[in-house]
Design a protein around this motif. Structure first.
Motif, PDB file in Angstrom:
ATOM      1  N   ILE A   1      59.670 -10.364  15.869  1.00 54.13           N
ATOM      2  CA  ILE A   1      58.861  -9.947  17.011  1.00 54.13           C
ATOM      3  C   ILE A   1      57.423 -10.446  16.856  1.00 54.13           C
ATOM      4  O   ILE A   1      56.794 -10.922  17.815  1.00 54.13           O
ATOM      5  N   GLY A   2      56.898 -10.356  15.637  1.00 51.38           N
ATOM      6  CA  GLY A   2      55.539 -10.829  15.388  1.00 51.38           C
ATOM      7  C   GLY A   2      55.372 -12.300  15.692  1.00 51.38           C
ATOM      8  O   GLY A   2      54.363 -12.724  16.276  1.00 51.38           O
ATOM      9  N   LEU A   3      56.370 -13.106  15.318  1.00 50.95           N
ATOM     10  CA  LEU A   3      56.293 -14.545  15.589  1.00 50.95           C
ATOM     11  C   LEU A   3      56.344 -14.839  17.082  1.00 50.95           C
ATOM     12  O   LEU A   3      55.607 -15.707  17.580  1.00 50.95           O
TER      13      LEU A   3
ATOM     14  N   LEU B   1      53.543  -7.961  12.162  1.00 52.08           N
ATOM     15  CA  LEU B   1      53.704  -8.629  10.872  1.00 52.08           C
ATOM     16  C   LEU B   1      53.278  -7.721   9.717  1.00 52.08           C
ATOM     17  O   LEU B   1      53.908  -7.716   8.647  1.00 52.08           O
ATOM     18  N   LEU B   2      52.221  -6.929   9.918  1.00 50.86           N
ATOM     19  CA  LEU B   2      51.811  -5.967   8.883  1.00 50.86           C
ATOM     20  C   LEU B   2      52.888  -4.907   8.665  1.00 50.86           C
ATOM     21  O   LEU B   2      53.160  -4.510   7.520  1.00 50.86           O
ATOM     22  N   SER B   3      53.506  -4.464   9.758  1.00 47.21           N
ATOM     23  CA  SER B   3      54.596  -3.485   9.642  1.00 47.21           C
ATOM     24  C   SER B   3      55.765  -4.082   8.859  1.00 47.21           C
ATOM     25  O   SER B   3      56.379  -3.401   8.026  1.00 47.21           O
TER      26      SER B   3
ATOM     27  N   TYR C   1      48.261 -16.957   8.914  1.00 41.24           N
ATOM     28  CA  TYR C   1      48.029 -17.877  10.039  1.00 41.24           C
ATOM     29  C   TYR C   1      47.626 -17.107  11.292  1.00 41.24           C
ATOM     30  O   TYR C   1      46.738 -17.550  12.035  1.00 41.24           O
ATOM     31  N   CYS C   2      48.234 -15.958  11.512  1.00 44.88           N
ATOM     32  CA  CYS C   2      47.869 -15.125  12.659  1.00 44.88           C
ATOM     33  C   CYS C   2      46.404 -14.686  12.556  1.00 44.88           C
ATOM     34  O   CYS C   2      45.658 -14.719  13.537  1.00 44.88           O
TER      35      CYS C   2
END
Length: 776
Positions: free
Chosen positions: A342-344, A359-361, A385-386
């Motif tokens: 989902i983050g990507l 991404l942290l989750s 990168y985010c």
């Protein structure tokens, strides 16, 4: 130039007084109480049109969109109809229940329900549609109704509608099934599109993700397309029958990429099906008129990806409510993988804050299971990168350094993945202005890659290219050209003169010449790159738009505004077609067109586009992103050019606040805004304030860029202008001369900035001589 826009279709509302050329009149009596007349296809009660003008959208007095939606209870009642059985498809329900029920009045089922509720004084079962249902007529009708029940009862239902407030636009209830088939391109191109946009919400019914029948149906694909091109005003999501919900969630958790690939593999408008063969021909014709088959399929697939993303986010929000979730490590890893995917997707859509959260989750869940899990490598990279995209450089560096430590520990210091992380660290430190550190990191990456792959490998070329960019940032154009020219030679030797990679190398060399004001050397490089891309790519490819933007930028700086404007327009058209109307590339071209208008003193047009650019950037990146700060700077410059100092100053200050909060008080972008604020104060005669800003900007630029950088010369020139305006000609001459020496050294004597400053300096010298003679 005004930004290209898709104009809203011209819609006219037919009132009950519309003149009718051919009319027929019939009377109907319901339950011996209420008398209705049908005239020219519309129901009348006591001489007045039965449906209000709000219920139909008309075009050219020939086609109409019926807005009369039905409550879920109307569809549920059909399940209890005496003629219904559980195996009926939607097409069967239409033939065996809907048409017979409306045969006498020759009206739509929605109109029939409205007549009945008036006669029986019942609750409102019909009303203006607020959810458009896209579904396949070959699906089981009961599954479709149960899917709508799941949607309405979902606690994450973003519509905030319930069974009493949701009115569904369901085709066989809303459209009169006794009329002939729709066979008019205006229904597709205008009426249906406008109707979906007005309704504002679309729900796609999927019987199951492993057998997504609607994605193989022409009408459903066109309806998804209509929702997609309605910009941000129309939402679209999907729902399943109850027995399919957990299957889909399991697919998200265990086979995320395969699930998306499977759904997208079904999308092929050419091979899609319709209940009526002529409908397919009409839809294919519309596809060719609007987007073309390839682009149409691409748009649908992107929307499917967004729908899966939205559904996945809902699953994550309520994951504790899902009956198969427990606290086992296996399930933690499954949900961590979903957070990662989902983050990507969020990152690729430019939703960087949400991507970072996901991404942290993902990272936290993995760490709760195993802090050395192999998947943590990719999560750390993607998170870094985010952060880099958000200009959160310290956070990005920390994630990359943690990744580097893990890679060196497990793979050794000369592994290819170690070189990649050194390379990424170099990019981050370059972006943050830490040039010495960046140079060291690039060198580390280059040594490893040349040892592993040889001097001509594409990964080596990538380091060389970025070395060139790094030196260009520092104003060392000679060193930059050495590296960028080497890149061009390697890629041309390896891939041929007409390769797309060569086009990119030509653009980099062109930008280097552009930054030095060497426009004659720059022009053939940009145009050659454009020629390669036009020959090798589709006509509406985003890389062609990028090249058009560069050529237009060059022409604009040469004062060739009439040549530049159509190129900018074409670039904008392509970017809007590829990315939609709210994308950073669109904002960039809008900004460039605004600058073109500023140069032509078309201030009103420029202001409109600058504001639109800022609006897009803020919606994507948030209000405190450095790209927003840059856009604010440009709008402030526009106001300054018009002596609208009160409008300009708060924009400069907001820009300065953003830069300082992100980069600290000694960053090059901070100096840029201080320099512009100083110029603003000088124009207002606030000389002390101006001097403070200029001197602070000078200290920062000399420290971060070096004493001989062209940006240092720009500030020195501004200080010279400040002294000149105060009549301090000797002090002005000192600063002008120093600035001129830098520009001649770095940019050459023929650069426009050098020529302008030389003219100013020569004029100043004449005035000094005149004053000296006067005193004597």
């Amino acid at each position: 130039m005004l930004r290209l826009r898709i104009l809203n279709p011209k819609i006219s509302i037919i009132s009950s007084q519309t003149q009718i050329q051919k009319s027929f009149l019939s009377s109907y009596v319901v339950n011996n109480k209420t008398t209705f007349e049908k005239k020219n296809g519309f129901l009348f009660f006591e001489g007045k049109r039965f449906l209000s003008s709000n219920n139909r959208l008309h075009h050219q007095d020939s086609l109409s969109f019926p807005f009369l939606g039905v409550r879920l209870s109307v569809l549920q009642d059909i399940l209890n109809h005496q003629s219904f059985n559980a195996n009926m498809k939607t097409s069967d329900v239409c033939s065996n229940i809907i048409k017979p029920s409306t045969q006498e009045l020759q009206c739509s089922y929605s109109e029939l329900i409205q007549i009945q509720q008036l006669d029986q004084n019942t609750n409102q079962k019909v009303g203006p549609a607020n959810i458009f249902v896209s579904h396949a007529w070959q699906s089981k009708f009961e599954d479709t109704v149960k899917s709508l029940e799941v949607f309405i009862n979902d606690s994450n239902n973003k519509t905030k509608l319930n069974q009493d407030t949701a009115y569904f636009w369901f085709d066989f209830t809303c459209i009169n099934q006794h009329d002939g088939p729709i066979n008019h391109h205006e229904w597709l191109d205008t009426i249906l599109l406008s109707g979906i946009k007005v309704i504002g919400r679309v729900i796609l019914i999927l019987p199951g993700w492993d057998n997504p029948i609607p994605l193989e149906r022409s009408w459903c694909l066109w309806e998804i397309y209509c929702a997609t091109i309605s910009q941000s005003t129309t939402t679209i999501s999907f729902s399943f029958p109850p027995y399919q919900v957990n299957r889909f969630i399991n697919g998200l958790l265990n086979n995320f990429d395969s699930l998306i690939d499977h759904l997208q593999s079904k999308v092929d408008v050419v091979n899609s099906e319709t209940f009526i063969e002529n409908d397919k021909l009409m839809i294919l014709s519309a596809v060719e008129r609007t987007q073309g088959v390839h682009k149409f399929n691409q748009l649908i697939n992107e929307r499917i990806k967004s729908m899966v993303l939205s559904y996945g986010l809902d699953v994550l929000k309520k994951k504790k409510q899902v009956d198969f979730v427990d606290e086992s490590n296996q399930n933690k890893i499954l949900f961590s993988k979903l957070y990662h995917k989902i983050g990507l997707l969020l990152r690729d859509q430019g939703k960087l804050k949400d991507a970072e959260t996901a991404l942290l989750s993902s990272l936290q869940l993995y760490e709760s299971v195993d802090s050395n899990h192999s998947d943590i490598y990719s999560i750390l990279h993607d998170l870094a990168y985010c952060n880099q995209l958000q200009k959160k450089f310290e956070e990005s560096k920390n994630h990359y350094k943690r990744l580097l430590f893990m890679q060196q520990k497990n793979f050794g210091s000369e592994h290819s993945s170690v070189a990649t992380t050194w390379f990424n660290l170099a990019l981050v430190t370059s972006d943050s202005g830490s040039f010495d550190e960046s140079e060291l990191f690039f060198s580390n990456a280059l040594v490893i890659r040349e040892k592993l792959f040889g001097p001509n490998h594409e990964d080596v070329v990538s380091v060389l290219k970025n070395f060139g960019k790094l030196y260009k940032k520092q104003g060392d154009f000679q060193s930059a050209e050495v590296y960028l020219q080497r890149v061009h030679e390697i890629e041309e030797r390896m891939f041929g003169a007409d390769d797309l990679r060569v086009a990119s190398a030509l653009n980099e060399l062109g930008l280097l010449q552009y930054d030095q004001g060497k426009y004659e050397e720059c022009e053939p490089l940009f145009k050659r790159a454009l020629e390669i891309r036009v020959r090798e790519l589709d006509s509406d490819h985003q890389d062609i738009a990028s090249s058009l933007n560069l050529v237009a930028m060059l022409l604009s700086n040469q004062g060739k505004y009439e040549e530049a404007e159509p190129l900018y327009k074409n670039a904008l058209r392509i970017f809007e077609k590829v990315y939609g109307f709210t994308h950073c590339e669109v904002a960039t071209v809008l900004n460039n067109i605004a600058e073109l208008y500023r140069a032509q003193e078309k201030f009103s047009n420029a202001e409109t586009l600058h504001k639109r650019s800022i609006e897009i950037l803020e919606s994507i990146l948030g209000p405190d992103h450095p790209d927003v700060a840059t856009a604010l700077n440009n709008l402030a410059l526009l106001y300054s050019d018009q002596s609208k100092f009160e409008e300009a100053e708060p924009l400069y200050k907001r820009s300065l606040s953003i830069y300082e909060s992100l980069f600290g008080i000694n960053h090059a972008d901070v100096a840029l805004t201080l320099n512009n604020l100083g110029a603003l104060y000088n124009e207002q005669g606030k000389y002390e304030d101006a001097a403070h800003m200029f001197k602070r900007a000078l200290v920062i630029r000399e420290r971060t860029l070096g004493v001989d950088h062209p940006d240092v010369a720009a500030t020195l020139g501004n200080i010279g202008a400040l002294y000149y305006d105060q009549g301090k000609l000797d002090d002005a001459a000192t600063f002008y001369l120093r600035a001129l020496q830098i520009l001649e050294l770095k940019l050459g004597s023929d650069h426009p900035s050098t020529r302008t400053l030389r003219e100013n300096f020569e004029y100043l010298q004449q005035q000094r001589k005149t004053m000296s003679r006067t005193k004597n």
